[in-house]
Motif scaffolding. Structure first.
Motif, PDB file in Angstrom:
ATOM      1  N   TRP B 364     -10.538 -45.411  -5.447  1.00 25.70           N
ATOM      2  CA  TRP B 364     -11.789 -45.069  -6.140  1.00 25.70           C
ATOM      3  C   TRP B 364     -12.589 -46.331  -6.439  1.00 25.70           C
ATOM      4  O   TRP B 364     -13.813 -46.341  -6.359  1.00 25.70           O
ATOM      5  CB  TRP B 364     -11.480 -44.330  -7.445  1.00 25.70           C
ATOM      6  CG  TRP B 364     -10.970 -42.938  -7.253  1.00 25.70           C
ATOM      7  CD1 TRP B 364     -11.353 -42.044  -6.289  1.00 25.70           C
ATOM      8  CD2 TRP B 364      -9.976 -42.265  -8.035  1.00 25.70           C
ATOM      9  NE1 TRP B 364     -10.667 -40.875  -6.434  1.00 25.70           N
ATOM     10  CE2 TRP B 364      -9.818 -40.967  -7.501  1.00 25.70           C
ATOM     11  CE3 TRP B 364      -9.214 -42.624  -9.145  1.00 25.70           C
ATOM     12  CZ2 TRP B 364      -8.923 -40.034  -8.036  1.00 25.70           C
ATOM     13  CZ3 TRP B 364      -8.337 -41.700  -9.680  1.00 25.70           C
ATOM     14  CH2 TRP B 364      -8.186 -40.415  -9.122  1.00 25.70           C
ATOM     15  N   LYS B 365     -11.866 -47.395  -6.792  1.00 24.37           N
ATOM     16  CA  LYS B 365     -12.545 -48.660  -7.130  1.00 24.37           C
ATOM     17  C   LYS B 365     -13.337 -49.190  -5.945  1.00 24.37           C
ATOM     18  O   LYS B 365     -14.360 -49.861  -6.122  1.00 24.37           O
ATOM     19  CB  LYS B 365     -11.517 -49.703  -7.565  1.00 24.37           C
ATOM     20  CG  LYS B 365     -11.360 -49.784  -9.067  1.00 24.37           C
ATOM     21  CD  LYS B 365     -10.553 -51.000  -9.454  1.00 24.37           C
ATOM     22  CE  LYS B 365     -10.343 -51.031 -10.950  1.00 24.37           C
ATOM     23  NZ  LYS B 365      -9.285 -51.911 -11.370  1.00 24.37           N
ATOM     24  N   GLU B 366     -12.832 -48.881  -4.743  1.00 28.68           N
ATOM     25  CA  GLU B 366     -13.520 -49.391  -3.551  1.00 28.68           C
ATOM     26  C   GLU B 366     -14.952 -48.883  -3.442  1.00 28.68           C
ATOM     27  O   GLU B 366     -15.779 -49.485  -2.775  1.00 28.68           O
ATOM     28  CB  GLU B 366     -12.740 -48.988  -2.292  1.00 28.68           C
ATOM     29  CG  GLU B 366     -11.549 -49.885  -2.030  1.00 28.68           C
ATOM     30  CD  GLU B 366     -10.618 -49.296  -0.983  1.00 28.68           C
ATOM     31  OE1 GLU B 366     -11.044 -48.355  -0.259  1.00 28.68           O
ATOM     32  OE2 GLU B 366      -9.472 -49.760  -0.897  1.00 28.68           O
ATOM     33  N   LYS B 367     -15.249 -47.798  -4.083  1.00 22.66           N
ATOM     34  CA  LYS B 367     -16.630 -47.279  -4.071  1.00 22.66           C
ATOM     35  C   LYS B 367     -17.595 -48.281  -4.703  1.00 22.66           C
ATOM     36  O   LYS B 367     -18.798 -48.214  -4.484  1.00 22.66           O
ATOM     37  CB  LYS B 367     -16.707 -45.991  -4.877  1.00 22.66           C
ATOM     38  CG  LYS B 367     -16.015 -44.838  -4.249  1.00 22.66           C
ATOM     39  CD  LYS B 367     -16.994 -43.939  -3.542  1.00 22.66           C
ATOM     40  CE  LYS B 367     -16.241 -42.752  -2.960  1.00 22.66           C
ATOM     41  NZ  LYS B 367     -16.891 -42.209  -1.784  1.00 22.66           N
ATOM     42  N   ASN B 368     -17.031 -49.154  -5.551  1.00 22.84           N
ATOM     43  CA  ASN B 368     -17.838 -50.168  -6.218  1.00 22.84           C
ATOM     44  C   ASN B 368     -19.087 -49.549  -6.832  1.00 22.84           C
ATOM     45  O   ASN B 368     -20.211 -49.864  -6.458  1.00 22.84           O
ATOM     46  CB  ASN B 368     -18.204 -51.250  -5.197  1.00 22.84           C
ATOM     47  CG  ASN B 368     -18.666 -52.518  -5.888  1.00 22.84           C
ATOM     48  OD1 ASN B 368     -18.613 -52.617  -7.122  1.00 22.84           O
ATOM     49  ND2 ASN B 368     -19.138 -53.467  -5.106  1.00 22.84           N
ATOM     50  N   SER B 369     -18.860 -48.656  -7.785  1.00 28.37           N
ATOM     51  CA  SER B 369     -19.945 -47.788  -8.245  1.00 28.37           C
ATOM     52  C   SER B 369     -21.048 -48.509  -9.015  1.00 28.37           C
ATOM     53  O   SER B 369     -22.107 -47.949  -9.234  1.00 28.37           O
ATOM     54  CB  SER B 369     -19.358 -46.666  -9.105  1.00 28.37           C
ATOM     55  OG  SER B 369     -18.601 -47.216 -10.167  1.00 28.37           O
ATOM     56  N   TYR B 370     -20.821 -49.729  -9.437  1.00 21.67           N
ATOM     57  CA  TYR B 370     -21.889 -50.467 -10.126  1.00 21.67           C
ATOM     58  C   TYR B 370     -22.698 -51.352  -9.180  1.00 21.67           C
ATOM     59  O   TYR B 370     -23.570 -52.107  -9.610  1.00 21.67           O
ATOM     60  CB  TYR B 370     -21.300 -51.350 -11.242  1.00 21.67           C
ATOM     61  CG  TYR B 370     -20.863 -50.607 -12.491  1.00 21.67           C
ATOM     62  CD1 TYR B 370     -21.182 -49.265 -12.668  1.00 21.67           C
ATOM     63  CD2 TYR B 370     -20.175 -51.260 -13.506  1.00 21.67           C
ATOM     64  CE1 TYR B 370     -20.783 -48.593 -13.818  1.00 21.67           C
ATOM     65  CE2 TYR B 370     -19.785 -50.598 -14.650  1.00 21.67           C
ATOM     66  CZ  TYR B 370     -20.083 -49.262 -14.803  1.00 21.67           C
ATOM     67  OH  TYR B 370     -19.708 -48.605 -15.941  1.00 21.67           O
ATOM     68  N   ALA B 371     -22.382 -51.299  -7.886  1.00 24.88           N
ATOM     69  CA  ALA B 371     -23.089 -52.180  -6.952  1.00 24.88           C
ATOM     70  C   ALA B 371     -24.602 -51.940  -6.999  1.00 24.88           C
ATOM     71  O   ALA B 371     -25.058 -50.821  -7.210  1.00 24.88           O
ATOM     72  CB  ALA B 371     -22.565 -51.925  -5.541  1.00 24.88           C
ATOM     73  N   TYR B 372     -25.353 -53.001  -6.866  1.00 22.98           N
ATOM     74  CA  TYR B 372     -26.821 -52.868  -6.869  1.00 22.98           C
ATOM     75  C   TYR B 372     -27.386 -53.906  -5.921  1.00 22.98           C
ATOM     76  O   TYR B 372     -26.699 -54.836  -5.504  1.00 22.98           O
ATOM     77  CB  TYR B 372     -27.358 -53.076  -8.282  1.00 22.98           C
ATOM     78  CG  TYR B 372     -27.183 -54.491  -8.792  1.00 22.98           C
ATOM     79  CD1 TYR B 372     -25.957 -54.894  -9.353  1.00 22.98           C
ATOM     80  CD2 TYR B 372     -28.214 -55.436  -8.687  1.00 22.98           C
ATOM     81  CE1 TYR B 372     -25.768 -56.193  -9.796  1.00 22.98           C
ATOM     82  CE2 TYR B 372     -28.020 -56.734  -9.129  1.00 22.98           C
ATOM     83  CZ  TYR B 372     -26.800 -57.109  -9.686  1.00 22.98           C
ATOM     84  OH  TYR B 372     -26.619 -58.385 -10.119  1.00 22.98           O
ATOM     85  N   LYS B 373     -28.650 -53.722  -5.596  1.00 23.68           N
ATOM     86  CA  LYS B 373     -29.310 -54.698  -4.727  1.00 23.68           C
ATOM     87  C   LYS B 373     -29.883 -55.810  -5.579  1.00 23.68           C
ATOM     88  O   LYS B 373     -30.586 -55.546  -6.559  1.00 23.68           O
ATOM     89  CB  LYS B 373     -30.463 -54.012  -3.993  1.00 23.68           C
ATOM     90  CG  LYS B 373     -30.084 -53.465  -2.652  1.00 23.68           C
ATOM     91  CD  LYS B 373     -31.366 -53.084  -1.928  1.00 23.68           C
ATOM     92  CE  LYS B 373     -31.097 -52.180  -0.776  1.00 23.68           C
ATOM     93  NZ  LYS B 373     -32.304 -51.447  -0.357  1.00 23.68           N
ATOM     94  N   LYS B 374     -29.619 -57.039  -5.200  1.00 22.75           N
ATOM     95  CA  LYS B 374     -30.142 -58.178  -5.970  1.00 22.75           C
ATOM     96  C   LYS B 374     -31.665 -58.193  -5.933  1.00 22.75           C
ATOM     97  O   LYS B 374     -32.290 -57.596  -5.058  1.00 22.75           O
ATOM     98  CB  LYS B 374     -29.607 -59.486  -5.382  1.00 22.75           C
ATOM     99  CG  LYS B 374     -28.097 -59.622  -5.515  1.00 22.75           C
ATOM    100  CD  LYS B 374     -27.733 -60.425  -6.748  1.00 22.75           C
ATOM    101  CE  LYS B 374     -26.203 -60.520  -6.844  1.00 22.75           C
ATOM    102  NZ  LYS B 374     -25.733 -60.941  -8.135  1.00 22.75           N
ATOM    103  N   THR B 375     -32.241 -58.902  -6.870  1.00 23.68           N
ATOM    104  CA  THR B 375     -33.686 -59.003  -6.953  1.00 23.68           C
ATOM    105  C   THR B 375     -34.272 -59.588  -5.666  1.00 23.68           C
ATOM    106  O   THR B 375     -33.814 -60.626  -5.184  1.00 23.68           O
ATOM    107  CB  THR B 375     -34.067 -59.919  -8.126  1.00 23.68           C
ATOM    108  OG1 THR B 375     -33.369 -59.488  -9.285  1.00 23.68           O
ATOM    109  CG2 THR B 375     -35.561 -59.910  -8.370  1.00 23.68           C
ATOM    110  N   ALA B 376     -35.243 -58.892  -5.128  1.00 23.85           N
ATOM    111  CA  ALA B 376     -35.909 -59.430  -3.939  1.00 23.85           C
ATOM    112  C   ALA B 376     -36.910 -60.499  -4.369  1.00 23.85           C
ATOM    113  O   ALA B 376     -37.388 -60.495  -5.510  1.00 23.85           O
ATOM    114  CB  ALA B 376     -36.604 -58.304  -3.208  1.00 23.85           C
ATOM    115  N   ASN B 377     -37.194 -61.370  -3.463  1.00 24.22           N
ATOM    116  CA  ASN B 377     -38.164 -62.434  -3.765  1.00 24.22           C
ATOM    117  C   ASN B 377     -39.509 -61.852  -4.182  1.00 24.22           C
ATOM    118  O   ASN B 377     -39.966 -60.872  -3.630  1.00 24.22           O
ATOM    119  CB  ASN B 377     -38.358 -63.313  -2.528  1.00 24.22           C
ATOM    120  CG  ASN B 377     -37.436 -64.508  -2.607  1.00 24.22           C
ATOM    121  OD1 ASN B 377     -36.886 -64.804  -3.677  1.00 24.22           O
ATOM    122  ND2 ASN B 377     -37.241 -65.167  -1.479  1.00 24.22           N
TER     123      ASN B 377
END
Lengths: 191, 598
Positions: B364-377
């Motif tokens: 389940w942890k592999e889903k990495n549920s808090y992942a987000y895209k870093k701020t774009a320039n």
């Protein structure tokens, strides 16, 4: 670990077979208790059928509040039970089971009839063991005591015979057998 | 000696070792403020609004565990305290609120600034009362403190008519104390010990935990103290059982703890929620199973045996029927659990390791549920990244973090490492926007050695910003960080997901001159202020803010389209989380979400 009693927690009493829900709350006399209790009831959209507050131990300022309403589903009963128990001066909450208690009510019933029906009225009253306690002109006032059901019935039957007004006391109740309201309370509250 | 009612009030505060009160004077408390003028032992924090007073006292109480004290006048002063009282009630925060009332002869006449505050606050206080005689002040107020902090803590309001404050009588404090003890003999704060039934129940719980295939421990705000925190960490270490906490329980176990799966519920981690759905034995301590935590209740730990330990017996079976329960302080119970665990596992050759269970959790942890895209320039900043940077900058200093309510609050729970009990000060149960700014000043007053990070959304910030003046006038070390997306973010997110993008009244940006200029606003409060508009300047501003001693206001422009993910839609079951769709990750678990109203 808590001084409050939860023995009669509805959880263990799921088999309660009442037509209505009756709570008995034992509380110390503090301002605003009745308001807190009725807040809890009204916030759940439940209509109170009957509410009485009576002293059970004058010296200790201990009161019994009896509330009955239409039968509630289990979760609602349980949550109300818990909320009543949370009120600080409340010492004990019990959900009463109808066949474990004796309930009585008193009513005064006014009949304004005519001479033709008087004997019929008195006969019916005698059947119900209702006593005529006042007679002025055509107006008769009966005193009747018994279960709420029997009073309901009496009033219904009197409706053909000139029933004009009645005044009912609300139910008082006491446990059958050796069970008392003081069970599980600190002995100092006993009579 | 002759005492006035007001002096008796101060005597009670001193005997309760109150060092700080939050308040605002007014007509009906003038006699009390007159005596407070000469009082050396009690610091009075003059807030700018009574709501700020109650939230300030909450910050003080939540960060220390002591009773927060608020003084306000009658009428509007008293009604202004109401939101803070309701907030404290739902988060079990000990408060004593002293309100002035019009003089006794005026009560019931619709006198100037008269309200029935006892009637108003009756459903949101643990207990409340109006004092009718000067003789009653001592015992009623002493008892108020006792009720506020005993058992499951909560707010207590005491309403004191002005003529009683001003009246005087011959008193001997010792006699009052004796009389009080006589009337309330059980007013002794003692943590009750466990009965023999409780010990047997705990024995059973420990046995079941060790025999379970998929055990799980879920703790809440009831463990927010040093002792319970220490014991829980110790137990996790020896038992190796996965752990989750409610949002209010964050910080009890450090974020990096290998047995901690993050928090539970609407915006918790995928693994914490899935483990709850799948576990076969759930031990819950010091938590009240709020609907934001449980999702649809009938699927909450559906296949598990459920053990519930709480100090408030009314919490047990309230939401979910328990199989076994103990009414106890969590630390007391934990001590016994640890002892019992050691005894029971000693007799076996080795303690259980729950290998399959941990493997499942790792998946389940592999889903990495808090992942987000870093701020774009050249784009507005991602709040997650801001918090990660902030955590990096503050990792070596003592901090408390306060939040308002909304997206930024959830991001703090997800991305800011909370490693100590009582380090996150937030409005959980009531969800009060306007809580953060005033509570931060209370935290700072109580913890002068700490840097208070007050994270606010632009919407919430506007609700109690007057307290910036209090922060500055007492030179408190509060860093107010506004996550400005010109949007009511959480409302916006729900409208996006549930209401088909009908953004009704949630976008400030559709109006011109949306907000005041926050920088000028901060400066007008004599507070150094600056704005971060792109990611490149973030570090420099954070450093500048933290280097400054005292209050600072930092505005950060945040991406308005960022959602808090994952999300459990309201009314959904705990295994039906919506995960964020990132380019790099396929989303397989999205389910239909209910249309239940907010």
């Amino acid at each position: 670990m808590n001084s409050k009693n939860t023995q009669e927690n509805p959880k263990e009493n799921t088999a309660i077979n009442n037509d209505k829900t009756i709570f008995e709350i034992v509380t110390l006399d503090r301002p605003g208790i009745l308001a807190r209790i009725s807040n809890i009831i009204s916030s759940r959209w439940i209509g109170i059928k009957n509410l009485s507050t009576t002293l059970v131990n004058e010296k200790k300022g201990l009161y019994r509040i009896l509330i009955s309403s239409d039968k509630m589903e289990k979760t609602k009963r349980l949550q109300m039970f818990k909320q009543f128990s949370r009120i600080v001066p409340v010492m004990k909450v019990t959900e009463l089971e109808e066949n474990q208690i004796i309930q009585r009510e008193i009513a005064l019933v006014k009949i304004i009839g005519d001479a033709d029906t008087r004997s019929q009225t008195l006969a019916l009253a005698e059947n119900y063991r209702a006593y005529p306690i006042d007679l002025r002109g055509n107006a008769l006032v009966f005193e009747i005591q018994g279960t709420s059901d029997s009073i309901d019935k009496f009033i219904r039957e009197m409706s053909h015979l000139g029933l004009t007004e009645y005044s009912r006391s609300g139910t008082v109740a006491i446990n059958r057998g050796e069970v008392t309201i003081f069970d599980d309370l600190d002995p100092k509250y006993k009579l | 000696m002759k005492y006035t009612g007001s002096q008796i009030i101060l005597e009670v505060l001193k005997s309760e070792k109150v060092d700080t009160v939050f308040g605002y004077p007014g007509g009906a408390v003038l006699p009390l403020y007159d005596k407070l003028y000469h009082e050396k032992d009690i610091q009075h924090i003059l807030v700018r609004h009574e709501q700020g007073g109650t939230h300030g006292a909450e910050g003080y109480a939540k960060s220390t565990g002591k009773v927060g004290v608020v003084i306000s006048t009658s009428g509007p002063g008293a009604t202004n305290t109401v939101t803070g009282i309701a907030d404290a009630y739902l988060d079990s925060t000990p408060l004593v609120v002293i309100t002035g009332q019009v003089a006794r002869p005026l009560i019931g006449t619709d006198g100037f600034q008269e309200t029935d505050i006892v009637g108003i606050t009756s459903p949101i206080t643990k207990s409340n009362s109006q004092i009718r005689n000067i003789e009653d002040i001592y015992k009623t107020l002493r008892n108020a403190f006792h009720i506020a902090r005993s058992g499951r803590p909560g707010p207590v309001l005491v309403d004191i008519p002005k003529d009683i404050q001003a009246g005087s009588m011959e008193f001997n404090i010792k006699d009052l104390e004796e009389e009080y003890r006589k009337e309330y003999p059980d007013d002794i704060i003692e943590i009750p010990s466990l009965s023999s039934d409780d010990l047997a129940t705990i024995k059973g719980i420990v046995k079941d935990l060790s025999l379970a295939k998929k055990p799980y421990i879920y703790t809440g705000g009831g463990l927010q103290n040093q002792q319970a925190s220490k014991l829980l960490r110790e137990f996790l270490k020896i038992a190796k059982i996965p752990h989750t906490s409610s949002f209010m329980g964050l910080g009890v176990v450090e974020n990096s703890n290998e047995y901690h799966l993050g928090f539970l519920g609407m915006h918790g981690t995928y693994e914490a929620n899935m483990a709850l759905y799948e576990c076969d034995y759930l031990l819950c301590m010091g938590a009240r199973l709020s609907d934001r935590t449980t999702g649809r209740v009938n699927n909450f730990a559906k296949n598990a045996k459920f053990a519930h330990i709480d100090i408030d017996e009314n919490m047990i079976d309230k939401i979910k029927q328990s199989d076994v329960s103990v009414v106890s302080d969590s630390a007391v119970a934990l001590k016994e659990i640890i002892r019992e665990w050691q005894e029971q596992t000693q007799s076996q050759s080795q303690s259980p390791s729950y290998k399959d269970w941990w493997q499942q959790i790792a998946k389940w942890k592999e889903k990495n549920s808090y992942a987000y895209k870093k701020t774009a320039n050249n784009h507005a900043l991602k709040p997650q990244e801001v918090l990660e940077r902030l955590a990096e900058h503050t990792k070596d200093i003592k901090t408390h973090i306060t939040t308002e309510v909304g997206q930024h609050q959830m991001f703090v729970g997800q991305f800011f490492p909370l490693n100590e009990p009582r380090s996150l000060i937030t409005s959980g149960g009531l969800g009060t926007m306007g809580f953060g700014v005033p509570s931060s000043l209370g935290v700072a007053v109580a913890n002068p050695d700490s840097t208070v990070l007050s994270i606010a959304g632009d919407g919430s910030f506007m609700m109690n910003l007057q307290e910036l003046a209090t922060i500055q006038s007492y030179n408190l070390n509060v860093k107010t960080i506004i996550f400005n997306n010109a949007t009511l973010g959480m409302v916006h997110q729900w409208q996006d997901i549930i209401y088909e993008e009908r953004f009704s009244s949630s976008e400030f940006s559709e109006h011109t001159n949306v907000h005041p200029d926050f920088i000028k606003l901060g400066e007008s409060f004599h507070m150094p202020s600056s704005r971060v508009t792109h990611i490149g300047e973030l570090d420099e501003h954070l450093k500048k803010m933290l280097d400054h001693k005292g209050g600072y206001l930092l505005e950060i422009l945040i991406d308005p389209d960022e959602h808090v993910m994952p999300m459990l839609p309201p009314g959904a079951s705990i295994n039906e989380m919506i995960l964020r769709e990132l380019d790099c990750q396929s989303d397989s678990t999205t389910t239909e979400h209910s249309q239940e109203k907010k």
